[in-house]
Design a protein around this motif. Sequence first.
Motif, PDB file in Angstrom:
ATOM      1  N   HIS A  53       0.814  -1.214   0.000  1.00 25.80           N
ATOM      2  CA  HIS A  53       0.000   0.000   0.000  1.00 25.80           C
ATOM      3  C   HIS A  53       0.849   1.265   0.000  1.00 25.80           C
ATOM      4  CE1 HIS A  53      -3.323  -2.818   1.016  1.00 25.80           C
ATOM      5  NE2 HIS A  53      -3.872  -2.078   0.080  1.00 25.80           N
ATOM      6  N   GLN A  56       1.550   1.864  -3.548  1.00 24.64           N
ATOM      7  CA  GLN A  56       0.379   2.464  -4.199  1.00 24.64           C
ATOM      8  C   GLN A  56       0.235   3.937  -3.800  1.00 24.64           C
ATOM      9  OE1 GLN A  56      -1.215   1.322  -6.576  1.00 24.64           O
ATOM     10  NE2 GLN A  56      -2.162  -0.673  -6.267  1.00 24.64           N
ATOM     11  N   ASN A  80      -5.192   9.423  -3.506  1.00 23.71           N
ATOM     12  CA  ASN A  80      -6.147   8.421  -3.032  1.00 23.71           C
ATOM     13  C   ASN A  80      -5.918   8.042  -1.566  1.00 23.71           C
ATOM     14  OD1 ASN A  80      -7.879   6.338  -2.670  1.00 23.71           O
ATOM     15  ND2 ASN A  80      -7.382   5.312  -4.576  1.00 23.71           N
ATOM     16  N   ALA A  82      -7.877   6.433   0.155  1.00 27.47           N
ATOM     17  CA  ALA A  82      -8.526   5.167   0.484  1.00 27.47           C
ATOM     18  C   ALA A  82      -7.526   4.035   0.679  1.00 27.47           C
ATOM     19  CB  ALA A  82      -9.530   4.784  -0.593  1.00 27.47           C
ATOM     20  N   TYR A  83      -6.346   4.136   0.057  1.00 27.34           N
ATOM     21  CA  TYR A  83      -5.385   3.049   0.230  1.00 27.34           C
ATOM     22  C   TYR A  83      -5.094   2.786   1.693  1.00 27.34           C
ATOM     23  CZ  TYR A  83      -4.476   2.841  -4.741  1.00 27.34           C
ATOM     24  OH  TYR A  83      -4.606   2.681  -6.086  1.00 27.34           O
ATOM     25  N   VAL A  86      -8.027   0.759   2.970  1.00 26.55           N
ATOM     26  CA  VAL A  86      -7.965  -0.607   2.454  1.00 26.55           C
ATOM     27  C   VAL A  86      -6.900  -1.391   3.227  1.00 26.55           C
ATOM     28  CG1 VAL A  86      -7.425  -1.976   0.422  1.00 26.55           C
ATOM     29  CG2 VAL A  86      -8.775   0.100   0.180  1.00 26.55           C
TER      30      VAL A  86
ATOM     31  N   ASP B   5     -13.597   5.445  -8.222  1.00 25.78           N
ATOM     32  CA  ASP B   5     -12.549   5.221  -7.237  1.00 25.78           C
ATOM     33  C   ASP B   5     -12.866   4.038  -6.336  1.00 25.78           C
ATOM     34  OD1 ASP B   5     -10.723   7.084  -7.911  1.00 25.78           O
ATOM     35  OD2 ASP B   5     -11.483   8.637  -6.565  1.00 25.78           O
ATOM     36  N   ASN B   9     -10.569   0.877  -5.727  1.00 25.66           N
ATOM     37  CA  ASN B   9     -10.105   0.476  -4.401  1.00 25.66           C
ATOM     38  C   ASN B   9     -10.488  -0.961  -4.077  1.00 25.66           C
ATOM     39  OD1 ASN B   9      -9.011   3.000  -3.919  1.00 25.66           O
ATOM     40  ND2 ASN B   9     -10.927   3.787  -3.090  1.00 25.66           N
ATOM     41  N   SER B  12      -8.038  -3.176  -5.798  1.00 26.70           N
ATOM     42  CA  SER B  12      -6.743  -3.165  -5.120  1.00 26.70           C
ATOM     43  C   SER B  12      -6.821  -3.990  -3.839  1.00 26.70           C
ATOM     44  CB  SER B  12      -6.328  -1.728  -4.814  1.00 26.70           C
ATOM     45  OG  SER B  12      -5.101  -1.706  -4.132  1.00 26.70           O
ATOM     46  N   PHE B  13      -7.935  -3.853  -3.147  1.00 29.36           N
ATOM     47  CA  PHE B  13      -8.169  -4.655  -1.939  1.00 29.36           C
ATOM     48  C   PHE B  13      -8.160  -6.140  -2.291  1.00 29.36           C
ATOM     49  CE2 PHE B  13     -11.283  -6.583   1.074  1.00 29.36           C
ATOM     50  CZ  PHE B  13     -10.588  -6.330   2.244  1.00 29.36           C
TER      51      PHE B  13
END
Lengths: 242, 242
Positions: A53, A56, A80, A82-83, A86, B5, B9, B12-13
Amino acid sequence: MGQYDFIANAFSFGFAVMAAATLFLWFSRSQVAPAYKMAVTISGLVTAIAGYHYLQIMLSWDAAFSVTNGTIETTGYAFNQAYRYVDWLLTVPLLLVELILVMRLSRSETVSKSVTLGGAAALMIILGYPGEVAEGGATRFLFWVLSMIPFIYIVYQLVVGLKGSISKQPENVRGLINGAATLVVVSWLFYPIVFLFPLIGLTGGAAITAVEVGYTVADIVAKAVFGILILMIAMRKSEAEG
Amino acid sequence: MGQYDFIANAFSFGFAVMAAATLFLWFSRSQVAPAYKMAVTISGLVTAIAGYHYLQIMLSWDAAFSVTNGTIETTGYAFNQAYRYVDWLLTVPLLLVELILVMRLSRSETVSKSVTLGGAAALMIILGYPGEVAEGGATRFLFWVLSMIPFIYIVYQLVVGLKGSISKQPENVRGLINGAATLVVVSWLFYPIVFLFPLIGLTGGAAITAVEVGYTVADIVAKAVFGILILMIAMRKSEAEG
Ligand SMILES: CC1=C(/C=C/C(C)=C/C=C/C(C)=C/C=O)C(C)(C)CCC1
Ligand SMILES: CC1=C(/C=C/C(C)=C/C=C/C(C)=C/C=O)C(C)(C)CCC1
């Protein structure tokens, strides 16, 4: 510009620490007794997931800004956030599982504590996300409150609930296990506090720098340092149990 | 934008979960008896294949849209749905083989059940694909019906056919094996239902989000969670037989 670079360097540092911790933990796996191998495997897994992550996040940071002749402009791709969520959704439950596994409780206790604490951790992250991406301060605060409920439950369990199990641990690791539980509580406290920064009016370049660098340091403590503590506990217990 | 997005995500998760599960399963391989190593190897193989395909799906999603100043446009490269089918064609039969191997049936039963159940699973995926890429609703529905035949056969075999073999398993794992078979049936049910969404008029951004995120969650349950269940069964049986 200085801030932009500083954050990029912090991300790169985060990646390097996580990758190094992963390799170290997995190499050391062969030096603990079979009963503790899973705890060490998961420690390395957590830092591996975090390393991915950070990679990313680095790429996203790179894509979000362009530098021309020393001035920085946003490119239109949003950075982002959100990484992180996640990553947390996966790693935060696993961190608690590490701690539970290294204590070597009975099978049923291991499973029940992993499910309740891990589940509470996942719930905490899921409840935080809508607040993170919300436009308004009220929504941000509402989800902070909701997310604090499982957070407080976890802290309570670590401070009070695990005490009984800790007192049954061999003497030579009791201090380390207590230290690991304390490290979790202290390093985790950082996150809900930072989450509130935008609400108390902290914005702009300096605030972003504080948040991103702060999260990176907290992540390193909560994952890499914690993972190495788990490894040390596993090694001592392996020795003691021969 | 939010939906775009969110899907990115989720992919990616998915990738991170699959990669982490693969490493975890392969590391843990050393902790099961030789008779169960193949089941655990294959569990990790399934998540590895899925990880590769999530990477491809992420890249394809990235290439299909471009973001300029916060607005999203399609680039003309279509998002490639076929990666899911390629993935399923490989992994769905292997998931059934995992379950069969961990039961440690006689060699001839292992082979015959692997061939019939694995073959039915491959057939199911092959029959579904022409429906997925079809323009018309009628063709989509026709291949759904055809694909449901092997699907129902597999469900029947898992619910009824394996019952006899499960009752011969050691008591301490019977619950887990039953759980694994139930997890297959429940998580697999999701796929043919989602397949019908376009037929009942669900389209647009919200539907795409539901489909892609839903598939990702179902994949994680059907592959990573299932793989870890298989590992737990293998570890318990190794201990008991050890
Ligand atoms: C309570 C709370 C939160 C807690 C986050 C925590 C506790 C994160 C821990 C992360 C770790 C340990 C990462 C990896 O090392 C959120 C989600 C910010 C939302 C606001 C309320
Ligand atoms: C019955 C049926 C289908 C079933 C698909 C299934 C059951 C997929 C399972 C996938 C798994 C388990 C993936 C990996 O984890 C299709 C092909 C959608 C086509 C429509 C009819």
